[in-house]
Design a protein around this motif. Structure first.
Motif, PDB file in Angstrom:
ATOM      1  N   LYS A   4      33.123  31.346 -35.531  1.00 29.51           N
ATOM      2  CA  LYS A   4      32.550  32.699 -35.633  1.00 29.51           C
ATOM      3  C   LYS A   4      31.020  32.643 -35.527  1.00 29.51           C
ATOM      4  O   LYS A   4      30.294  33.269 -36.296  1.00 29.51           O
ATOM      5  N   ARG A   5      30.575  31.864 -34.549  1.00 28.84           N
ATOM      6  CA  ARG A   5      29.143  31.627 -34.371  1.00 28.84           C
ATOM      7  C   ARG A   5      28.526  32.794 -33.607  1.00 28.84           C
ATOM      8  O   ARG A   5      28.935  33.127 -32.503  1.00 28.84           O
ATOM      9  N   ALA A   6      27.514  33.414 -34.199  1.00 28.99           N
ATOM     10  CA  ALA A   6      26.865  34.563 -33.570  1.00 28.99           C
ATOM     11  C   ALA A   6      25.707  34.137 -32.670  1.00 28.99           C
ATOM     12  O   ALA A   6      25.377  34.825 -31.709  1.00 28.99           O
ATOM     13  N   SER A   7      25.080  33.010 -32.986  1.00 24.80           N
ATOM     14  CA  SER A   7      23.901  32.592 -32.218  1.00 24.80           C
ATOM     15  C   SER A   7      24.306  32.202 -30.800  1.00 24.80           C
ATOM     16  O   SER A   7      25.413  31.756 -30.548  1.00 24.80           O
ATOM     17  N   ASN A   8      23.372  32.392 -29.865  1.00 28.71           N
ATOM     18  CA  ASN A   8      23.618  32.070 -28.462  1.00 28.71           C
ATOM     19  C   ASN A   8      22.819  30.830 -28.098  1.00 28.71           C
ATOM     20  O   ASN A   8      21.619  30.762 -28.331  1.00 28.71           O
ATOM     21  N   LYS A   9      23.501  29.853 -27.520  1.00 26.59           N
ATOM     22  CA  LYS A   9      22.819  28.608 -27.199  1.00 26.59           C
ATOM     23  C   LYS A   9      22.903  28.317 -25.710  1.00 26.59           C
ATOM     24  O   LYS A   9      23.776  28.824 -25.002  1.00 26.59           O
ATOM     25  N   VAL A  10      21.988  27.489 -25.250  1.00 22.85           N
ATOM     26  CA  VAL A  10      21.949  27.057 -23.857  1.00 22.85           C
ATOM     27  C   VAL A  10      22.223  25.552 -23.820  1.00 22.85           C
ATOM     28  O   VAL A  10      21.558  24.780 -24.513  1.00 22.85           O
ATOM     29  N   ILE A  11      23.211  25.154 -23.037  1.00 19.66           N
ATOM     30  CA  ILE A  11      23.523  23.739 -22.854  1.00 19.66           C
ATOM     31  C   ILE A  11      23.184  23.376 -21.418  1.00 19.66           C
ATOM     32  O   ILE A  11      23.654  24.021 -20.473  1.00 19.66           O
ATOM     33  N   GLN A  12      22.370  22.355 -21.242  1.00 17.78           N
ATOM     34  CA  GLN A  12      21.913  21.973 -19.912  1.00 17.78           C
ATOM     35  C   GLN A  12      22.522  20.632 -19.517  1.00 17.78           C
ATOM     36  O   GLN A  12      22.408  19.656 -20.250  1.00 17.78           O
ATOM     37  N   LEU A  13      23.180  20.604 -18.365  1.00 20.41           N
ATOM     38  CA  LEU A  13      23.775  19.375 -17.841  1.00 20.41           C
ATOM     39  C   LEU A  13      22.834  18.762 -16.811  1.00 20.41           C
ATOM     40  O   LEU A  13      22.261  19.477 -15.979  1.00 20.41           O
ATOM     41  N   GLU A  14      22.680  17.444 -16.859  1.00 15.79           N
ATOM     42  CA  GLU A  14      21.693  16.782 -16.016  1.00 15.79           C
ATOM     43  C   GLU A  14      22.303  16.279 -14.705  1.00 15.79           C
ATOM     44  O   GLU A  14      23.338  15.622 -14.702  1.00 15.79           O
ATOM     45  N   PRO A  15      21.642  16.567 -13.575  1.00 19.59           N
ATOM     46  CA  PRO A  15      22.115  16.077 -12.276  1.00 19.59           C
ATOM     47  C   PRO A  15      21.701  14.624 -12.045  1.00 19.59           C
ATOM     48  O   PRO A  15      20.800  14.108 -12.705  1.00 19.59           O
ATOM     49  N   THR A  16      22.391  13.970 -11.097  1.00 24.37           N
ATOM     50  CA  THR A  16      22.069  12.587 -10.741  1.00 24.37           C
ATOM     51  C   THR A  16      22.102  12.430  -9.219  1.00 24.37           C
ATOM     52  O   THR A  16      22.766  13.204  -8.513  1.00 24.37           O
ATOM     53  N   LEU A  17      21.404  11.428  -8.727  1.00 28.06           N
ATOM     54  CA  LEU A  17      21.342  11.143  -7.292  1.00 28.06           C
ATOM     55  C   LEU A  17      22.555  10.322  -6.855  1.00 28.06           C
ATOM     56  O   LEU A  17      22.944   9.371  -7.527  1.00 28.06           O
ATOM     57  N   VAL A  18      23.136  10.701  -5.707  1.00 26.59           N
ATOM     58  CA  VAL A  18      24.212   9.923  -5.086  1.00 26.59           C
ATOM     59  C   VAL A  18      23.751   9.533  -3.678  1.00 26.59           C
ATOM     60  O   VAL A  18      23.573  10.402  -2.819  1.00 26.59           O
ATOM     61  N   GLU A  19      23.532   8.245  -3.458  1.00 22.23           N
ATOM     62  CA  GLU A  19      23.064   7.770  -2.149  1.00 22.23           C
ATOM     63  C   GLU A  19      24.231   7.482  -1.218  1.00 22.23           C
ATOM     64  O   GLU A  19      25.167   6.775  -1.584  1.00 22.23           O
ATOM     65  N   ARG A  20      24.152   8.038  -0.008  1.00 22.68           N
ATOM     66  CA  ARG A  20      25.137   7.715   1.018  1.00 22.68           C
ATOM     67  C   ARG A  20      24.399   7.418   2.330  1.00 22.68           C
ATOM     68  O   ARG A  20      23.468   6.606   2.310  1.00 22.68           O
ATOM     69  N   ASP A  21      24.789   8.057   3.444  1.00 26.18           N
ATOM     70  CA  ASP A  21      24.296   7.621   4.757  1.00 26.18           C
ATOM     71  C   ASP A  21      23.407   8.607   5.507  1.00 26.18           C
ATOM     72  O   ASP A  21      23.032   8.342   6.655  1.00 26.18           O
ATOM     73  N   SER A  22      23.078   9.753   4.911  1.00 27.92           N
ATOM     74  CA  SER A  22      22.380  10.782   5.679  1.00 27.92           C
ATOM     75  C   SER A  22      20.855  10.719   5.540  1.00 27.92           C
ATOM     76  O   SER A  22      20.157  11.577   6.083  1.00 27.92           O
ATOM     77  N   VAL A  23      20.343   9.716   4.806  1.00 29.28           N
ATOM     78  CA  VAL A  23      18.895   9.551   4.657  1.00 29.28           C
ATOM     79  C   VAL A  23      18.508   8.158   5.160  1.00 29.28           C
ATOM     80  O   VAL A  23      19.130   7.160   4.769  1.00 29.28           O
ATOM     81  N   LYS A  24      17.500   8.123   6.043  1.00 29.85           N
ATOM     82  CA  LYS A  24      17.024   6.862   6.622  1.00 29.85           C
ATOM     83  C   LYS A  24      15.671   6.504   6.026  1.00 29.85           C
ATOM     84  O   LYS A  24      14.819   7.366   5.799  1.00 29.85           O
ATOM     85  N   ALA A  25      15.486   5.216   5.745  1.00 28.01           N
ATOM     86  CA  ALA A  25      14.167   4.723   5.308  1.00 28.01           C
ATOM     87  C   ALA A  25      13.272   4.567   6.537  1.00 28.01           C
ATOM     88  O   ALA A  25      13.712   4.099   7.580  1.00 28.01           O
ATOM     89  N   ILE A  26      12.031   5.026   6.411  1.00 25.96           N
ATOM     90  CA  ILE A  26      11.089   4.894   7.537  1.00 25.96           C
ATOM     91  C   ILE A  26       9.811   4.193   7.079  1.00 25.96           C
ATOM     92  O   ILE A  26       9.550   4.088   5.872  1.00 25.96           O
TER      93      ILE A  26
END
Length: 333
Positions: free
Chosen positions: A311-333
């Motif tokens: 019966k919680r009246a307060s409103n909270k914000v939960i933030q989920l953190e993103p992460t990097l996934v490396e595959r093949d669409s980026v080339k090192a130059i």
């Protein structure tokens, strides 16, 4: 259709005894329990979920509003919601808004009339709005998923989009790119604004120029990526890399670039956002920013249950953190 009174008459017991046997709310002797269950089977009796919900004042049902989209992101989040509801013994009523505010109001009104125990909202139509529906009905515990400012009481589960945009751009910079563009989602939506601000922060920290000719807005769909890339292509020389603010747009960009005779990543590197399941199966497989979509759905249900049970009246914000996934669409130059 058989009623509980019919079962009681067939078993030779009171209706309260039938209720105790079915709900296991009080000890009943094995002999009587066997008689009751035999009567239930003979009469093909099914307890009324509606009657029970009226008695205990809850329906063990959640309502969810979601914007209809071709983007699998939404389906993957809904799957997480549905799985968690099932694990917790709740039913889920899913309503599509079709991106229409009036349809959303109608769906919301229907869910509230059905006396759902809680609401999950994952539709951009709620952003910045204050609904009179919440004053016409009893207050219902609500969780908003992954959108911007709202005008009614709610908990909120959101992706750290600014940090995700920063991570994407930093990756391109670390791969040696200095000429980097950004294809954003609709800039009236908070996630698009935040991903662009993350891009800008990474560019400024690296001392790199932000070329406004290489920043274009489009819808969060494949067509939006196609339209945005065509626009940037027509403006003149291309950057060596693009941060595209969701995977569906990125797939539209890769397809459009291929039609123009451009190779990804040899001619232009692409990084997306969301890490939908399709991202690793396209060619080239897409480097992207992973959003924990299944966990986003689970966390939304858990937050709603916590709000109801405590019966919680307060409103909270939960933030989920993103992460990097490396595959093949980026080339090192």
């Amino acid at each position: 259709m058989a009623t509980i009174k019919d079962v009681a008459k067939r078993a030779g017991v009171s209706t309260s005894t039938v209720s105790h046997v079915l709900n296991k709310t009080r000890f009943v002797s094995e002999d009587i329990s066997v008689r009751v269950m035999a009567a239930v089977e003979e009469l093909n009796y099914a307890p009324s979920a509606l009657a029970r919900s009226l008695k205990v004042n809850h329906t063990r049902t959640f309502g969810m509003l979601v914007t209809t989209s071709t983007n699998p992101f939404f389906g993957e989040v809904v799957k997480g919601v549905e799985r968690r509801c099932y694990e917790q013994g709740y039913n889920l009523i899913l309503c599509n808004t079709e991106g229409d505010v009036e349809r959303m109001r109608s769906n919301l009104d229907t869910l509230l009339q059905k006396r759902v125990d809680g609401l999950l909202l994952m539709c951009s139509e709620v952003e910045g709005r204050d609904f009179d529906l919440f004053t016409r009905h009893q207050p219902v515990p609500t969780v908003v998923m992954d959108w911007g400012p709202i005008g009614f009481p709610s908990d909120k589960i959101q992706d750290n989009s600014h940090h995700g945009g920063y991570l994407a751009t930093r990756h391109l910079i670390e791969k040696g790119h200095t000429k980097i563009g950004c294809l954003t989602g609709p800039l009236d939506k908070l996630p698009a604004q935040q991903r662009l601000s993350g891009f800008a922060q990474a560019m400024e920290e690296a001392g790199l120029e932000i070329n406004k000719q290489w920043i274009v807005s489009g819808s969060f769909e494949c067509e939006g990526g196609e339209q945005a890339f065509n626009e940037i292509y027509e403006r003149g020389p291309l950057p060596t890399a693009l941060f595209v603010c969701n995977d569906m747009m990125a797939m539209g960009v890769i397809n459009t670039a291929h039609k123009k005779g451009l190779s990804v990543p040899d001619d232009i590197s692409i990084i997306g956002y969301d890490d939908i399941k399709l991202a690793k199966y396209i060619t080239p497989s897409l480097t992207t920013i992973h959003q924990p979509k299944h966990r986003l759905g689970q966390q939304a249900v858990d937050t709603l249950l916590d709000k109801i049970q405590n019966k919680r009246a307060s409103n909270k914000v939960i933030q989920l953190e993103p992460t990097l996934v490396e595959r093949d669409s980026v080339k090192a130059i």
